[in-house]
Structure formats: structure tokens, C-alpha cells
Design a protein around this motif. Structure first.
Motif, PDB file in Angstrom:
ATOM      1  N   LEU A 198      53.404   5.590  46.596  1.00 42.63           N
ATOM      2  CA  LEU A 198      53.525   3.983  47.375  1.00 42.63           C
ATOM      3  C   LEU A 198      52.968   4.091  48.793  1.00 42.63           C
ATOM      4  O   LEU A 198      52.383   3.236  49.199  1.00 42.63           O
ATOM      5  CB  LEU A 198      55.041   3.640  47.375  1.00 42.63           C
ATOM      6  CG  LEU A 198      55.721   3.394  46.165  1.00 42.63           C
ATOM      7  CD1 LEU A 198      57.170   3.150  46.349  1.00 42.63           C
ATOM      8  CD2 LEU A 198      55.177   2.141  45.479  1.00 42.63           C
ATOM      9  N   THR A 214      69.098  -5.029  43.304  1.00 42.80           N
ATOM     10  CA  THR A 214      68.688  -3.773  44.084  1.00 42.80           C
ATOM     11  C   THR A 214      69.470  -2.672  43.773  1.00 42.80           C
ATOM     12  O   THR A 214      68.758  -1.519  43.810  1.00 42.80           O
ATOM     13  CB  THR A 214      68.898  -4.307  45.653  1.00 42.80           C
ATOM     14  OG1 THR A 214      68.056  -5.232  45.933  1.00 42.80           O
ATOM     15  CG2 THR A 214      68.459  -3.282  46.825  1.00 42.80           C
ATOM     16  N   TYR A 264      61.700  -0.465  47.574  1.00 41.02           N
ATOM     17  CA  TYR A 264      60.659   0.456  47.689  1.00 41.02           C
ATOM     18  C   TYR A 264      60.919   1.466  48.487  1.00 41.02           C
ATOM     19  O   TYR A 264      61.069   1.751  49.607  1.00 41.02           O
ATOM     20  CB  TYR A 264      59.746  -0.360  48.569  1.00 41.02           C
ATOM     21  CG  TYR A 264      58.950  -1.325  47.727  1.00 41.02           C
ATOM     22  CD1 TYR A 264      57.763  -1.664  47.309  1.00 41.02           C
ATOM     23  CD2 TYR A 264      59.779  -2.742  47.799  1.00 41.02           C
ATOM     24  CE1 TYR A 264      56.835  -2.388  46.670  1.00 41.02           C
ATOM     25  CE2 TYR A 264      59.114  -3.845  46.844  1.00 41.02           C
ATOM     26  CZ  TYR A 264      57.781  -3.732  46.411  1.00 41.02           C
ATOM     27  OH  TYR A 264      57.070  -4.549  45.601  1.00 41.02           O
ATOM     28  N   GLY A 314      52.737  -5.500  41.635  1.00 39.83           N
ATOM     29  CA  GLY A 314      53.387  -6.340  41.501  1.00 39.83           C
ATOM     30  C   GLY A 314      54.228  -6.843  40.131  1.00 39.83           C
ATOM     31  O   GLY A 314      53.708  -6.077  39.035  1.00 39.83           O
ATOM     32  N   GLU A 319      55.090  -1.047  38.859  1.00 36.13           N
ATOM     33  CA  GLU A 319      55.334  -2.593  39.160  1.00 36.13           C
ATOM     34  C   GLU A 319      55.611  -2.893  40.764  1.00 36.13           C
ATOM     35  O   GLU A 319      55.602  -3.972  41.335  1.00 36.13           O
ATOM     36  CB  GLU A 319      56.912  -3.140  38.531  1.00 36.13           C
ATOM     37  CG  GLU A 319      57.904  -2.317  39.010  1.00 36.13           C
ATOM     38  CD  GLU A 319      59.276  -2.582  38.007  1.00 36.13           C
ATOM     39  OE1 GLU A 319      60.307  -2.370  38.287  1.00 36.13           O
ATOM     40  OE2 GLU A 319      58.865  -3.314  36.937  1.00 36.13           O
ATOM     41  N   ARG A 320      55.826  -1.911  41.607  1.00 38.79           N
ATOM     42  CA  ARG A 320      55.610  -1.876  43.100  1.00 38.79           C
ATOM     43  C   ARG A 320      54.323  -1.870  43.593  1.00 38.79           C
ATOM     44  O   ARG A 320      53.895  -2.581  44.454  1.00 38.79           O
ATOM     45  CB  ARG A 320      56.553  -0.730  43.843  1.00 38.79           C
ATOM     46  CG  ARG A 320      57.981  -0.997  43.574  1.00 38.79           C
ATOM     47  CD  ARG A 320      58.998   0.045  43.409  1.00 38.79           C
ATOM     48  NE  ARG A 320      60.410  -0.477  43.358  1.00 38.79           N
ATOM     49  CZ  ARG A 320      60.763  -0.627  42.133  1.00 38.79           C
ATOM     50  NH1 ARG A 320      60.085  -0.575  41.247  1.00 38.79           N
ATOM     51  NH2 ARG A 320      62.064  -1.187  42.107  1.00 38.79           N
ATOM     52  N   GLU A 373      68.054  -1.237  40.781  1.00 37.24           N
ATOM     53  CA  GLU A 373      66.872  -0.499  41.148  1.00 37.24           C
ATOM     54  C   GLU A 373      67.088   0.945  41.682  1.00 37.24           C
ATOM     55  O   GLU A 373      66.438   1.764  41.580  1.00 37.24           O
ATOM     56  CB  GLU A 373      66.035  -1.114  41.928  1.00 37.24           C
ATOM     57  CG  GLU A 373      65.264  -2.527  41.352  1.00 37.24           C
ATOM     58  CD  GLU A 373      64.477  -3.458  42.233  1.00 37.24           C
ATOM     59  OE1 GLU A 373      64.102  -2.881  43.139  1.00 37.24           O
ATOM     60  OE2 GLU A 373      64.165  -4.393  42.024  1.00 37.24           O
ATOM     61  N   ALA A 406      60.225 -10.110  41.369  1.00 38.11           N
ATOM     62  CA  ALA A 406      59.479  -8.884  42.331  1.00 38.11           C
ATOM     63  C   ALA A 406      60.622  -7.874  42.452  1.00 38.11           C
ATOM     64  O   ALA A 406      61.850  -8.085  42.843  1.00 38.11           O
ATOM     65  CB  ALA A 406      58.943  -9.267  43.609  1.00 38.11           C
ATOM     66  N   PRO A 407      60.182  -6.589  42.640  1.00 41.23           N
ATOM     67  CA  PRO A 407      60.942  -5.550  43.077  1.00 41.23           C
ATOM     68  C   PRO A 407      61.556  -5.745  44.473  1.00 41.23           C
ATOM     69  O   PRO A 407      60.708  -6.190  45.200  1.00 41.23           O
ATOM     70  CB  PRO A 407      60.291  -4.131  42.850  1.00 41.23           C
ATOM     71  CG  PRO A 407      59.045  -4.503  42.002  1.00 41.23           C
ATOM     72  CD  PRO A 407      58.915  -6.154  42.387  1.00 41.23           C
ATOM     73  N   SER A 408      62.652  -5.119  44.890  1.00 39.37           N
ATOM     74  CA  SER A 408      63.297  -5.363  46.140  1.00 39.37           C
ATOM     75  C   SER A 408      63.359  -4.085  46.789  1.00 39.37           C
ATOM     76  O   SER A 408      63.562  -3.940  47.869  1.00 39.37           O
ATOM     77  CB  SER A 408      64.482  -6.144  46.008  1.00 39.37           C
ATOM     78  OG  SER A 408      65.657  -5.548  45.306  1.00 39.37           O
ATOM     79  N   LYS A 462      57.408   8.092  45.980  1.00 44.76           N
ATOM     80  CA  LYS A 462      57.190   7.826  47.372  1.00 44.76           C
ATOM     81  C   LYS A 462      55.989   7.924  47.905  1.00 44.76           C
ATOM     82  O   LYS A 462      55.245   7.134  48.647  1.00 44.76           O
ATOM     83  CB  LYS A 462      58.586   8.294  48.129  1.00 44.76           C
ATOM     84  CG  LYS A 462      59.834   7.965  47.792  1.00 44.76           C
ATOM     85  CD  LYS A 462      60.848   8.533  48.737  1.00 44.76           C
ATOM     86  CE  LYS A 462      61.224  10.215  48.178  1.00 44.76           C
ATOM     87  NZ  LYS A 462      62.387  10.699  48.870  1.00 44.76           N
TER      88      LYS A 462
END
Length: 175
Positions: free
Chosen positions: A32, A10, A166, A116, A112-113, A13, A162-164, A29
Motif C-alpha cells: 500500500l 470497519t 487501510y 478500489g 481492493e485497496r 475489515e 469502498a474499503p475503510s 502494508k
């Protein structure tokens, strides 16, 4: 995975996101919020009529994300490849044409966010295809294509983790 390992990933990231320009961070942002339906992007991100129009277009283009999430083809088969990659390149081209993502790293972080970890093997080809389109200005095209490292283009495998992190809108406090 241990909590220490998760925390380390994390933090990595967070550091990667911090390395992006403020324009890239803002666009990630906003994207997303649009792509994941988290917030009203018009209310949070539109500063003028041009940005309102851009967000409206983004909502329309990002409708393809729903189909992309459900159509991921096998990495070893050519079935459904043109449908999937065509949609992914179209959405990617839209984002690159906005001129707010400066290179592959910011693009990969966003996608990837949005789609996935399973999307990772497809990102270099979609990025190259979209960046090479005539809709992208020639000087920008060169910079985008040069941003894709050899390691990313020729990776023998991709993480399925998975990304953590966001990133989200943060309200400024009144002074």
C-alpha cells in the motif's frame, strides 16, 4: 449508511486483516505504501539488499496501477479486456511470486485497496490466471488456487462499498 453500520464494516475489515499472517500483513502494508505513494517504502520496509531489490521491482511493476485505475472495462463487454486483464495478471503474478501473500483473501484485501471496489469482479480471474503461471512454483500454485473459495469464484455480484481500513506502518515504542 449509519455510523453504526460503517463502524461494523470497519471492524470486520480490521478482523480480516488480523486473520492474516504477520508476513501477509507486512507485505500488504508495504504494498500500500508503494502502490498508493504513502511513504518511502525503502526507508520503512527494506531490511536487507534483497528486500531493497524487491521494493525497487515493486515500484516498477506497480506503475501499471495508474493505467489499471483508468481502464476498467465494462463487465458485459469484451472490448479492452486483453489489455486490462493482461496488466492486472502481470501485477498480480509479481505479487504472488514474492511468496508473501498466502491466498486469495489477502490478495483481495490488498487489491481492493490498491484499485478500489470496482476491481472486485476482476480479482478471481486475475488471481487464478496469475497463480497458474509457470513462474509460480508448482507446490505454491496448488495452495494458491485452492485458497479461492467457490463462493468467491462464482459470486453473482460484488459490493461497491469502498474499503475503510487501510493498514499502515506503526512505529514501535522504545521500552
Amino acid at each position: 449508511m449509519s455510523n453504526t453500520g460503517t463502524a461494523t464494516l470497519t471492524i470486520a475489515e480490521l478482523r480480516e486483516f488480523a486473520s492474516f499472517t504477520s508476513c501477509e500483513q507486512r507485505y500488504i502494508k508495504r504494498s500500500l505504501d508503494v502502490g498508493l505513494g504513502r511513504q518511502d517504502a525503502f526507508k520503512l520496509w527494506a531490511r536487507d539488499a534483497a528486500e531493497t531489490a524487491s521494493i525497487r521491482s515493486q515500484y516498477v511493476v506497480y506503475q501499471e496501477l495508474k493505467a489499471l485505475r483508468g481502464e476498467l472495462p465494462s463487465e458485459t463487454s469484451f472490448e479492452a479486456l486483453e489489455t486490462f486483464l493482461g496488466k492486472l495478471v502481470r501485477v498480480t503474478a509479481f505479487d504472488l511470486a514474492q511468496e508473501r501473500l498466502g491466498g486469495f483473501s489477502a490478495y483481495r484485501f490488498l487489491y481492493e485497496r490498491l484499485l478500489g471496489p470496482e476491481i472486485r469482479p476482476w480479482l478471481p480471474s486475475a488471481f487464478c490466471a496469475a497463480a497458474a503461471l509457470p513462474q509460480i512454483r508448482p507446490d505454491r500454485r496448488k495452495g494458491l488456487l485452492q485458497s479461492l473459495s467457490e463462493a468467491a469464484a462464482t459470486a453473482p455480484g460484488w459490493s461497491t462499498r469502498a474499503p475503510s481500513f487501510y493498514p499502515e506502518w506503526v512505529e514501535k515504542e522504545a521500552a
